[in-house]
Write an enzyme that holds these catalytic residues in place. Structure first.
Site, PDB file in Angstrom:
ATOM      1  CE  LYS A  33      -0.661   0.132   4.844  1.00 41.63           C
ATOM      2  NZ  LYS A  33      -0.970  -0.647   5.758  1.00 41.63           N
ATOM      3  CE1 TYR A 248      11.920  31.279   2.504  1.00 43.44           C
ATOM      4  CE2 TYR A 248      12.477  28.825   2.451  1.00 43.44           C
ATOM      5  CZ  TYR A 248      11.280  30.010   1.755  1.00 43.44           C
ATOM      6  OH  TYR A 248      10.910  29.967   0.526  1.00 43.44           O
TER       7      TYR A 248
HETATM    8  C1  PLP Z   1      -0.608  -1.653   6.738  1.00 40.24           C
HETATM    9  C2  PLP Z   1      -1.231  -2.889   7.459  1.00 40.24           C
HETATM   10  C3  PLP Z   1      -0.006  -4.347   7.560  1.00 40.24           C
HETATM   11  C4  PLP Z   1       1.289  -3.664   7.794  1.00 40.24           C
HETATM   12  O1  PLP Z   1       2.009  -3.831   8.934  1.00 40.24           O
HETATM   13  P1  PLP Z   1       3.110  -4.013   8.905  1.00 40.24           P
HETATM   14  O2  PLP Z   1       3.387  -3.038  10.635  1.00 40.24           O
HETATM   15  O3  PLP Z   1       4.025  -2.543   7.909  1.00 40.24           O
HETATM   16  O4  PLP Z   1       3.631  -4.582   8.810  1.00 40.24           O
HETATM   17  C5  PLP Z   1      -1.222  -5.017   7.953  1.00 40.24           C
HETATM   18  N1  PLP Z   1      -1.876  -4.985   7.512  1.00 40.24           N
HETATM   19  C6  PLP Z   1      -3.438  -4.050   7.921  1.00 40.24           C
HETATM   20  C7  PLP Z   1      -4.526  -4.477   7.241  1.00 40.24           C
HETATM   21  C8  PLP Z   1      -2.053  -3.164   7.382  1.00 40.24           C
HETATM   22  O5  PLP Z   1      -3.222  -1.908   6.913  1.00 40.24           O
END
Ligand code: PLP
Length: 338
Positions: A33, A248
């Site tokens: 993702k 800045y």
């Molecule tokens: C992002 C996510 C994961 C992965 O989690 P990690 O800590 O990066 O391994 C697993 N399950 C769900 C539902 C997530 O949203």
């Protein structure tokens, strides 16, 4: 242009450790993702497929479509925009989602085991199974998510226990409506290493595969290797004289003559403003003054500057977590696999 280097050998090393812990590479569902946590969706899908990973997890259908050719199974976490593809599994995050998808669509039911973010309540289980059957959805999986697997407390055990109870109920309900198996899964990276095994259908692993897992110091940390390094190139350099201030609001003041250079990276690229002034590169080079939108200045005149090769260092400087450091990195940065 600022750029990212992705180390194939480190990624494969991490996948070796994950596969050894969960039992097999077939059980790994790689979480891709948000542009594969900033690593690059296509780059990481390509490497994962080369390694032999067959399962992926994404947030949206548009991501699933882009990586469909690389995997046999894709779990979509939060999107009910239907696209006909037998590899796609849609998450039902709430009872209302049951009415949003067409008959014969593969779905997985998310259940709330204590995080109270998404998923149906255990008391809604029977209603969910009835409605899923009425709508003729194909229920393939049941899953949940840990809220504190990375911290040393009893919460991990408590949530695991809640999930086991719901699983038993769900399996009985499922048998009333279907002869197909129900694939159950709960573990993310931290939970996998807490458990040290996987007795479920699969593990949903993100941050450990990218090599920058963070756990409470008292928990055992697997020897993972960070996959991503971030580099920037020099735009210009100058000699700062005593009392000259840089950037800045002039928050850094030179106390003696010294060289400084400005690099083509800033918060618009995802190199966050909150890293200054604490941030140091792996070579110990300090950021000078504020990080701007497209620029930041450092106490060096090197042509190419390695900003970080371990997102945990940037996370510490910015008072945040590796997930935010990585997912902030913009999609238009060049990514090279070595
Ligand atoms: C992002 C996510 C994961 C992965 O989690 P990690 O800590 O990066 O391994 C697993 N399950 C769900 C539902 C997530 O949203």
């Amino acid at each position: 242009m600022a750029h990212i280097i992705l180390k194939r050998s480190s990624f494969f090393h991490n996948l070796d450790i994950i596969a050894a812990t969960c039992g097999s590479k077939e059980k790994i569902a790689l979480v891709l993702k948000d542009n594969a946590y900033g690593h690059g969706l296509i780059e990481m899908a390509t490497l994962a497929a080369q390694y032999g990973i067959t399962r992926a997890v994404v947030r949206h259908v548009h991501e699933a479509k882009r990586v469909a050719e690389y995997f046999e199974y894709i779990l979509i976490l939060a999107d009910t925009t239907y696209a006909p593809n037998p590899k796609f599994h849609y998450t039902l995050n709430a009872l209302e989602d049951i009415d949003k998808l067409p008959a014969q669509c593969n779905v997985e039911l998310k259940v709330d085991t204590g995080m109270h973010r998404n998923g149906i309540d255990a008391r809604e289980l029977e209603e969910a199974f009835t409605r899923i059957a009425q709508r003729k959805l194909r229920l393939k999986g049941l899953f949940s998510h840990h809220r504190s697997a990375d911290t040393l407390s009893s919460e991990w055990f408590w949530q695991r226990h809640c999930f086991e109870k719901i699983k038993a109920q769900a399996k009985t309900l499922h048998q009333r409506h279907s002869h197909e198996p129900l694939a159950c899964h709960i573990s993310n990276s931290a939970a996998l290493f807490r458990e040290g095994a996987c007795n479920d259908a699969m593990v949903r692993v993100g941050i450990a595969a990218y090599g920058v897992l963070e756990l409470d110091a008292t928990l055992t940390m697997p020897p993972l290797q960070p996959v991503l390094s971030l580099y920037a190139e020099k735009i210009s350099s100058r000699v700062l004289r005593p009392h000259e201030r840089i950037g800045y609001n002039g928050t850094y003041t030179a106390t003696e003559n010294h060289d400084a250079a400005t690099y083509n990276i800033g918060y618009a690229d995802g190199f966050m403003r909150c890293y200054a002034p604490q941030f140091r590169t792996p070579e110990g080079i300090a950021v000078l003054g504020r990080i701007s939108m497209d620029n930041s200045s450092f106490d060096t005149t090197k042509e190419t500057l390695l900003l970080f090769d371990d997102a945990r260092v940037a996370a510490r400087a910015g008072g945040t977590i590796t997930y935010e450091v990585l997912s902030a990195l913009k999609a238009d940065l060049q990514r090279h696999i070595v």
